[in-house]
Design a protein around this motif. Sequence first.
Motif, mmCIF file in Angstrom:
data_model
loop_
_atom_site.group_PDB
_atom_site.id
_atom_site.type_symbol
_atom_site.label_atom_id
_atom_site.label_comp_id
_atom_site.label_asym_id
_atom_site.label_seq_id
_atom_site.Cartn_x
_atom_site.Cartn_y
_atom_site.Cartn_z
ATOM 1 N N MET A 1 0.848 -1.184 0.000
ATOM 2 C CA MET A 1 0.000 0.000 0.000
ATOM 3 C C MET A 1 0.890 1.242 0.000
ATOM 4 N N PRO A 2 1.000 1.897 -1.139
ATOM 5 C CA PRO A 2 1.849 3.092 -1.211
ATOM 6 C C PRO A 2 1.407 4.168 -0.227
ATOM 7 N N LYS A 3 2.355 4.978 0.208
ATOM 8 C CA LYS A 3 2.074 5.986 1.232
ATOM 9 C C LYS A 3 1.550 7.294 0.663
ATOM 10 N N GLU A 4 1.827 7.583 -0.625
ATOM 11 C CA GLU A 4 1.414 8.871 -1.157
ATOM 12 C C GLU A 4 -0.099 8.958 -1.282
ATOM 13 N N ASP A 5 -0.605 10.180 -1.308
ATOM 14 C CA ASP A 5 -2.026 10.452 -1.395
ATOM 15 C C ASP A 5 -2.502 10.209 -2.826
ATOM 16 N N PRO A 6 -3.501 9.348 -3.036
ATOM 17 C CA PRO A 6 -3.958 9.061 -4.391
ATOM 18 C C PRO A 6 -4.865 10.151 -4.985
ATOM 19 N N MET A 7 -5.356 11.073 -4.165
ATOM 20 C CA MET A 7 -6.305 12.079 -4.666
ATOM 21 C C MET A 7 -5.697 12.984 -5.752
ATOM 22 N N PRO A 8 -4.441 13.458 -5.607
ATOM 23 C CA PRO A 8 -3.868 14.226 -6.719
ATOM 24 C C PRO A 8 -3.789 13.403 -8.005
ATOM 25 N N MET A 9 -3.577 12.104 -7.873
ATOM 26 C CA MET A 9 -3.535 11.236 -9.048
ATOM 27 C C MET A 9 -4.906 11.159 -9.699
ATOM 28 N N MET A 10 -5.944 11.164 -8.879
ATOM 29 C CA MET A 10 -7.301 11.135 -9.435
ATOM 30 C C MET A 10 -7.586 12.433 -10.199
ATOM 31 N N LYS A 11 -7.091 13.541 -9.692
ATOM 32 C CA LYS A 11 -7.257 14.818 -10.406
ATOM 33 C C LYS A 11 -6.489 14.786 -11.727
ATOM 34 N N SER B 1 -6.356 14.251 -17.647
ATOM 35 C CA SER B 1 -5.974 13.489 -18.842
ATOM 36 C C SER B 1 -7.208 13.112 -19.658
ATOM 37 N N LEU B 2 -8.260 12.718 -18.963
ATOM 38 C CA LEU B 2 -9.494 12.335 -19.651
ATOM 39 C C LEU B 2 -10.100 13.536 -20.388
ATOM 40 N N GLN B 3 -10.138 14.678 -19.721
ATOM 41 C CA GLN B 3 -10.663 15.892 -20.357
ATOM 42 C C GLN B 3 -9.802 16.299 -21.551
ATOM 43 N N ASP B 4 -8.482 16.157 -21.411
ATOM 44 C CA ASP B 4 -7.569 16.482 -22.510
ATOM 45 C C ASP B 4 -7.844 15.598 -23.730
ATOM 46 N N VAL B 5 -8.067 14.307 -23.498
ATOM 47 C CA VAL B 5 -8.345 13.390 -24.599
ATOM 48 C C VAL B 5 -9.596 13.851 -25.341
ATOM 49 N N VAL B 6 -10.646 14.162 -24.585
ATOM 50 C CA VAL B 6 -11.912 14.575 -25.206
ATOM 51 C C VAL B 6 -11.719 15.851 -26.029
ATOM 52 N N LYS B 7 -11.065 16.838 -25.444
ATOM 53 C CA LYS B 7 -10.844 18.114 -26.147
ATOM 54 C C LYS B 7 -10.027 17.895 -27.421
ATOM 55 N N GLN B 8 -8.975 17.113 -27.312
ATOM 56 C CA GLN B 8 -8.071 16.906 -28.443
ATOM 57 C C GLN B 8 -8.727 16.091 -29.559
ATOM 58 N N GLN C 1 -1.163 8.808 -21.287
ATOM 59 C CA GLN C 1 -1.020 9.372 -19.939
ATOM 60 C C GLN C 1 -2.173 8.909 -19.046
ATOM 61 N N LEU C 2 -3.354 8.803 -19.622
ATOM 62 C CA LEU C 2 -4.532 8.342 -18.885
ATOM 63 C C LEU C 2 -4.304 6.927 -18.344
ATOM 64 N N VAL C 3 -3.798 6.052 -19.188
ATOM 65 C CA VAL C 3 -3.536 4.667 -18.777
ATOM 66 C C VAL C 3 -2.408 4.631 -17.743
ATOM 67 N N SER C 4 -1.383 5.426 -17.961
ATOM 68 C CA SER C 4 -0.255 5.478 -17.026
ATOM 69 C C SER C 4 -0.705 5.943 -15.637
ATOM 70 N N THR C 5 -1.517 6.967 -15.605
ATOM 71 C CA THR C 5 -2.008 7.486 -14.323
ATOM 72 C C THR C 5 -2.938 6.467 -13.667
ATOM 73 N N THR C 6 -3.734 5.785 -14.464
ATOM 74 C CA THR C 6 -4.607 4.735 -13.926
ATOM 75 C C THR C 6 -3.756 3.662 -13.239
ATOM 76 N N ASP C 7 -2.642 3.288 -13.865
ATOM 77 C CA ASP C 7 -1.746 2.288 -13.275
ATOM 78 C C ASP C 7 -1.139 2.771 -11.960
ATOM 79 N N LYS C 8 -0.932 4.078 -11.826
ATOM 80 C CA LYS C 8 -0.381 4.631 -10.584
ATOM 81 C C LYS C 8 -1.414 4.596 -9.460
ATOM 82 N N VAL C 9 -2.687 4.745 -9.809
ATOM 83 C CA VAL C 9 -3.757 4.773 -8.804
ATOM 84 C C VAL C 9 -4.080 3.367 -8.303
#
Length: 153
Positions: A51-61, A66-73, A88-96
């Motif tokens: 269980m990683p110690k860092e806060d996952p909430m910034p990762m959720m943001k 990333s999701l909004q960027d995909v839609v806009k682009q 980046q979306l998949v990478s961040t998902t893997d971090k969460v």
Amino acid sequence: MKKSKVVLGILAITAVMSLLAGCGSSEKPAVQAPASQEQAATGHQGHSAAMPKEDPMPMMKELDKSLQDVVKQVKAGQTMDAQKSAAQLVSTTDKVMPHMMDAGLKDNLRKAAVEIKDSVNSGKTDPSALEGKVKAMQDLMKQTTTHLQSMSH
């Protein structure tokens, strides 16, 4: 005289054997104490690794961004940028994911992110088809955020 030498020899052999075996040695408890402390520390480190110690909430943001960027682009026709944002979306998902305990939610979140990435990477992305996938991903992200907040991290 011979008896005393034999008795003394037996006592000496017994003393040497007991020292070699560790019986009566003052070092044995000292050796056991660090071993048990080491095991306790290893057990704690094992938990920390799971269980990683860092806060996952910034990762959720970051995931949301990333999701909004995909839609806009995609809507703007910026395929290359959309592909980078989808990666980046998949990478961040893997971090969460290591922060999550619900295996089903983990799988669904990962699948949704990969589907979006695959859709964007397929070349010609249908914005309406992408919207359905994005909506599903947003619902999963809400569930994930609630799940992460409910856990005692």
